[in-house]
Every structure is written in structure tokens, then in C-alpha cells.
Design a protein around this motif. Structure first.
Motif, PDB file in Angstrom:
ATOM      1  N   ALA A   3     -24.152   7.622  12.466  1.00  0.00           N
ATOM      2  CA  ALA A   3     -25.437   6.948  12.260  1.00  0.00           C
ATOM      3  C   ALA A   3     -25.926   7.171  10.834  1.00  0.00           C
ATOM      4  O   ALA A   3     -25.593   8.172  10.186  1.00  0.00           O
ATOM      5  CB  ALA A   3     -26.470   7.466  13.250  1.00  0.00           C
ATOM      6  N   ALA A   4     -26.731   6.249  10.335  1.00  0.00           N
ATOM      7  CA  ALA A   4     -27.292   6.374   8.987  1.00  0.00           C
ATOM      8  C   ALA A   4     -28.096   7.662   8.884  1.00  0.00           C
ATOM      9  O   ALA A   4     -28.926   7.966   9.745  1.00  0.00           O
ATOM     10  CB  ALA A   4     -28.169   5.171   8.671  1.00  0.00           C
ATOM     11  N   ALA A   5     -27.832   8.439   7.833  1.00  0.00           N
ATOM     12  CA  ALA A   5     -28.458   9.748   7.683  1.00  0.00           C
ATOM     13  C   ALA A   5     -29.187   9.922   6.354  1.00  0.00           C
ATOM     14  O   ALA A   5     -30.079  10.767   6.252  1.00  0.00           O
ATOM     15  CB  ALA A   5     -27.401  10.847   7.819  1.00  0.00           C
ATOM     16  N   LEU A   6     -28.803   9.151   5.355  1.00  0.00           N
ATOM     17  CA  LEU A   6     -29.358   9.324   4.016  1.00  0.00           C
ATOM     18  C   LEU A   6     -29.422   7.979   3.321  1.00  0.00           C
ATOM     19  O   LEU A   6     -28.459   7.205   3.370  1.00  0.00           O
ATOM     20  CB  LEU A   6     -28.485  10.278   3.200  1.00  0.00           C
ATOM     21  CG  LEU A   6     -28.849  10.473   1.719  1.00  0.00           C
ATOM     22  CD1 LEU A   6     -30.147  11.282   1.603  1.00  0.00           C
ATOM     23  CD2 LEU A   6     -27.723  11.193   0.975  1.00  0.00           C
ATOM     24  N   ALA A   7     -30.542   7.702   2.687  1.00  0.00           N
ATOM     25  CA  ALA A   7     -30.681   6.524   1.842  1.00  0.00           C
ATOM     26  C   ALA A   7     -31.115   6.987   0.453  1.00  0.00           C
ATOM     27  O   ALA A   7     -32.098   7.714   0.314  1.00  0.00           O
ATOM     28  CB  ALA A   7     -31.704   5.541   2.426  1.00  0.00           C
ATOM     29  N   VAL A   8     -30.363   6.574  -0.554  1.00  0.00           N
ATOM     30  CA  VAL A   8     -30.684   6.942  -1.932  1.00  0.00           C
ATOM     31  C   VAL A   8     -30.140   5.859  -2.855  1.00  0.00           C
ATOM     32  O   VAL A   8     -29.027   5.377  -2.663  1.00  0.00           O
ATOM     33  CB  VAL A   8     -30.107   8.328  -2.299  1.00  0.00           C
ATOM     34  CG1 VAL A   8     -28.594   8.359  -2.200  1.00  0.00           C
ATOM     35  CG2 VAL A   8     -30.570   8.768  -3.689  1.00  0.00           C
ATOM     36  N   GLY A   9     -30.940   5.468  -3.823  1.00  0.00           N
ATOM     37  CA  GLY A   9     -30.497   4.477  -4.794  1.00  0.00           C
ATOM     38  C   GLY A   9     -30.092   3.154  -4.186  1.00  0.00           C
ATOM     39  O   GLY A   9     -29.185   2.491  -4.690  1.00  0.00           O
ATOM     40  N   GLY A  10     -30.719   2.760  -3.087  1.00  0.00           N
ATOM     41  CA  GLY A  10     -30.415   1.483  -2.455  1.00  0.00           C
ATOM     42  C   GLY A  10     -29.193   1.499  -1.567  1.00  0.00           C
ATOM     43  O   GLY A  10     -28.764   0.455  -1.070  1.00  0.00           O
ATOM     44  N   GLU A  11     -28.609   2.671  -1.333  1.00  0.00           N
ATOM     45  CA  GLU A  11     -27.402   2.801  -0.516  1.00  0.00           C
ATOM     46  C   GLU A  11     -27.679   3.720   0.661  1.00  0.00           C
ATOM     47  O   GLU A  11     -28.400   4.708   0.538  1.00  0.00           O
ATOM     48  CB  GLU A  11     -26.270   3.371  -1.370  1.00  0.00           C
ATOM     49  CG  GLU A  11     -24.950   3.515  -0.655  1.00  0.00           C
ATOM     50  CD  GLU A  11     -23.864   4.079  -1.557  1.00  0.00           C
ATOM     51  OE1 GLU A  11     -22.694   4.056  -1.152  1.00  0.00           O
ATOM     52  OE2 GLU A  11     -24.193   4.547  -2.667  1.00  0.00           O
ATOM     53  N   GLU A  12     -27.111   3.390   1.823  1.00  0.00           N
ATOM     54  CA  GLU A  12     -27.226   4.238   2.997  1.00  0.00           C
ATOM     55  C   GLU A  12     -25.883   4.870   3.326  1.00  0.00           C
ATOM     56  O   GLU A  12     -24.843   4.219   3.230  1.00  0.00           O
ATOM     57  CB  GLU A  12     -27.735   3.452   4.214  1.00  0.00           C
ATOM     58  CG  GLU A  12     -29.204   3.088   4.133  1.00  0.00           C
ATOM     59  CD  GLU A  12     -29.753   2.548   5.436  1.00  0.00           C
ATOM     60  OE1 GLU A  12     -29.012   2.522   6.450  1.00  0.00           O
ATOM     61  OE2 GLU A  12     -30.941   2.159   5.459  1.00  0.00           O
ATOM     62  N   LEU A  13     -25.925   6.142   3.710  1.00  0.00           N
ATOM     63  CA  LEU A  13     -24.726   6.877   4.098  1.00  0.00           C
ATOM     64  C   LEU A  13     -24.933   7.477   5.474  1.00  0.00           C
ATOM     65  O   LEU A  13     -26.030   7.917   5.818  1.00  0.00           O
ATOM     66  CB  LEU A  13     -24.434   8.005   3.106  1.00  0.00           C
ATOM     67  CG  LEU A  13     -24.040   7.618   1.675  1.00  0.00           C
ATOM     68  CD1 LEU A  13     -24.045   8.852   0.794  1.00  0.00           C
ATOM     69  CD2 LEU A  13     -22.671   6.968   1.671  1.00  0.00           C
ATOM     70  N   THR A  14     -23.876   7.514   6.265  1.00  0.00           N
ATOM     71  CA  THR A  14     -23.906   8.218   7.534  1.00  0.00           C
ATOM     72  C   THR A  14     -23.745   9.712   7.293  1.00  0.00           C
ATOM     73  O   THR A  14     -23.400  10.145   6.186  1.00  0.00           O
ATOM     74  CB  THR A  14     -22.777   7.737   8.452  1.00  0.00           C
ATOM     75  OG1 THR A  14     -21.521   8.111   7.862  1.00  0.00           O
ATOM     76  CG2 THR A  14     -22.826   6.222   8.647  1.00  0.00           C
ATOM     77  N   GLY A  15     -23.959  10.503   8.339  1.00  0.00           N
ATOM     78  CA  GLY A  15     -23.722  11.935   8.204  1.00  0.00           C
ATOM     79  C   GLY A  15     -22.288  12.227   7.826  1.00  0.00           C
ATOM     80  O   GLY A  15     -22.010  13.021   6.921  1.00  0.00           O
ATOM     81  N   ALA A  16     -21.350  11.566   8.525  1.00  0.00           N
ATOM     82  CA  ALA A  16     -19.933  11.750   8.197  1.00  0.00           C
ATOM     83  C   ALA A  16     -19.623  11.220   6.805  1.00  0.00           C
ATOM     84  O   ALA A  16     -18.782  11.785   6.086  1.00  0.00           O
ATOM     85  CB  ALA A  16     -19.068  11.042   9.238  1.00  0.00           C
ATOM     86  N   GLY A  17     -20.303  10.153   6.410  1.00  0.00           N
ATOM     87  CA  GLY A  17     -20.091   9.588   5.078  1.00  0.00           C
ATOM     88  C   GLY A  17     -20.542  10.519   3.974  1.00  0.00           C
ATOM     89  O   GLY A  17     -19.905  10.600   2.911  1.00  0.00           O
ATOM     90  N   ILE A  18     -21.640  11.244   4.203  1.00  0.00           N
ATOM     91  CA  ILE A  18     -22.107  12.226   3.218  1.00  0.00           C
ATOM     92  C   ILE A  18     -21.045  13.299   3.000  1.00  0.00           C
ATOM     93  O   ILE A  18     -20.705  13.647   1.864  1.00  0.00           O
ATOM     94  CB  ILE A  18     -23.425  12.883   3.691  1.00  0.00           C
ATOM     95  CG1 ILE A  18     -24.565  11.868   3.736  1.00  0.00           C
ATOM     96  CG2 ILE A  18     -23.804  14.048   2.775  1.00  0.00           C
ATOM     97  CD1 ILE A  18     -25.814  12.387   4.431  1.00  0.00           C
TER      98      ILE A  18
END
Length: 253
Positions: free
Chosen positions: A162-177
Motif C-alpha cells: 500500500a502507498a506509504a510515502l508521498a514526496v516530490g509528487g511521487e508515491e511509494l509503497t512500504g516495500a517500495g521504500i
């Protein structure tokens, strides 16, 4: 890193189990002379208390969006890991009006009033001190969090996809981070268990990666510096020597 470390919160749990006494986040404010060092255990305790506050008193749920209006600071790092623990999406410099709740520093309170949900204010004073007078319309983090529980368990399982972080116009999942931080560490040539010095802000992925996630994913630690430009070349050399820095992030422009 192992197969069970799928989110930043998982990485912190593994670090706590492996060596709770080692330093994890050392914070400097070179405008005030403040220095604070948090071991893995101390940092994890702040994260647990903050996650309990977020899940309990603030009634945040997985999928909620939190506008994080804070600078690069040890307490910001705590909030990022607390959001990961609960499953809340942390949007760095997000729009308070579009968020379910907002967390703001002393210079962002007026903007944070646009949030119709819960509002939390951080004084960002040394040693986590409270506001002399609580700002109207906000809960004071330093008043609310110390009494929270020292152990945290989420009410609902956190989805690493699931989406966990949004920064600089981009969203990352927990696994993506976790995956991106590991890729950053490898690409930058971070040594094993690095001690990283970063003067970058938290308003970009690069700043977040060097200033928190890459050291965490590689079993290292970060020396996070605000107003690093005030040190000068000699001061920088002294900082690197005294803190036993093994990798320095690119200097802020």
C-alpha cells in the motif's frame, strides 16, 4: 536485510532485535548548537509512543493521509516510522486541506489550519520540549506523546504494497521504500553499516534516503544536520572526524 523486512517499520524492528544500544539517529542544528543522539532503542521507543498516539488518540487508520509539514529533524524521522507502523501514508509537505490529519512545525501552523481533521504541532525544541503555550487548534506533540505506551501493535495488519510515502509528487509503497533505499545504498557505494552524514532536507526522496532510509536498510546510522552550511570546511572536517563518518551525502545546493 532479510525476507521479513518488507517495510521501514520492519527494518526498525530488526535493528532493535539485533543491537538496541547502537546509535541510529544523531541530530544537529547548527543554527542553535543542539545535538541529540538516539540509540535504536530510544528511537524505537519514540516511534512506538507516536504510533500509539496516531492509532489511538488520533484514530488514524491504514490508508489515511497525513500531511507532514516538518523539516529534516529527528522527530520527523520518528513520525515517518510511526506512519509506517500504522499504515498511514505520510505526505511530506502535503496539502493539509486534502489530508486526513496534519503534523506541523512552529513555522507551518498557519498553513496546517486548512486541515479539517486532527492537527498536531511540534515545537521542535531541544530534548523534545513543548510549546510555552499550546497553539490554538492543535494538540502539542510533546504533551500528548510521553504518556503513550512503550510497545506498539497495529489494530490492522500493514500492507507492504500500500502507498506509504508521498514526496516530490511521487508515491511509494512500504516495500517500495525499502527496495529503493537499498538500491540507492548500492548505487552510492555505502559501506557496510555506514555512518552517514546528511545535510539534505526531507522534502526530496534523496534527502529522505540519505537522511533515514538508506542507513536504516544497511544496518547503519545517520548524522542528520540542519543548517550544515554554517559549519564551513574546517567545521565539516571536525564533524566527520568526531562522529566517525564513513559516508557523506552530497552537500545541499
Amino acid at each position: 536485510m532479510n525476507a521479513t523486512e518488507r517495510t521501514p517499520a520492519d527494518l526498525l524492528s530488526s535493528a532493535l532485535a539485533a543491537d538496541p544500544a547502537r546509535p541510529l539517529v544523531t541530530f544537529y542544528d547548527d543554527a542553535t548548537g543542539e545535538r541529540v543522539e538516539l540509540s535504536v532503542a530510544t528511537f524505537a521507543n519514540w516511534v512506538a509512543k507516536t504510533a500509539n498516539y496516531l492509532q489511538g488518540d488520533l484514530a488514524a487508520e491504514p490508508g489515511d493521509r497525513l500531511a507532514l509539514l516538518l523539516p529534516a529533524h529527528w522527530q520527523t524521522a520518528v513520525w515517518l516510522l510511526a506512519c509506517s507502523s500504522v499504515g498511514v501514508l505520510a505526505e511530506v509537505d502535503g496539502d493539509p486541506a486534502a489530508a486526513d490529519l496534519v503534523v506541523a512545525g512552529p513555522d507551518r501552523l498557519e498553513a496546517a489550519l486548512a486541515c479539517s481533521g486532527e492537527r498536531v504541532a511540534l515545537a521542535l525544541r531541544p530534548l523534545g520540549g513543548r510549546f510555552p503555550q499550546p497553539p490554538a487548534g492543535f494538540a502539542d506533540y510533546a504533551v500528548e506523546v510521553p504518556g503513550q505506551g512503550d510497545r506498539f501493535a497495529p489494530f490492522a495488519p500493514v500492507d507492504a504494497g500500500a502507498a506509504a510515502l508521498a514526496v516530490g509528487g511521487e508515491e511509494l509503497t512500504g516495500a517500495g521504500i525499502v527496495a529503493r533505499a537499498l538500491a540507492d545504498a548500492e548505487a552510492a557505494g555505502l559501506p557496510q553499516a555506514p555512518r552517514v552524514l546528511s545535510g539534505l532536507g526531507y522534502d526530496t526522496w534523496q534527502g529522505l534516503s540519505y537522511g533515514l532510509y538508506a542507513p536504516l536498510v544497511t544496518g547503519g546510522s545517520v548524522v542528520l544536520c540542519r543548517h550544515l552550511d554554517r559549519l564551513g570546511a574546517e567545521g565539516m572536517a571536525d564533524r566527520e572526524n568526531s562522529e566517525k563518518i564513513t559516508f557523506r551525502a552530497p552537500l545541499p545546493h
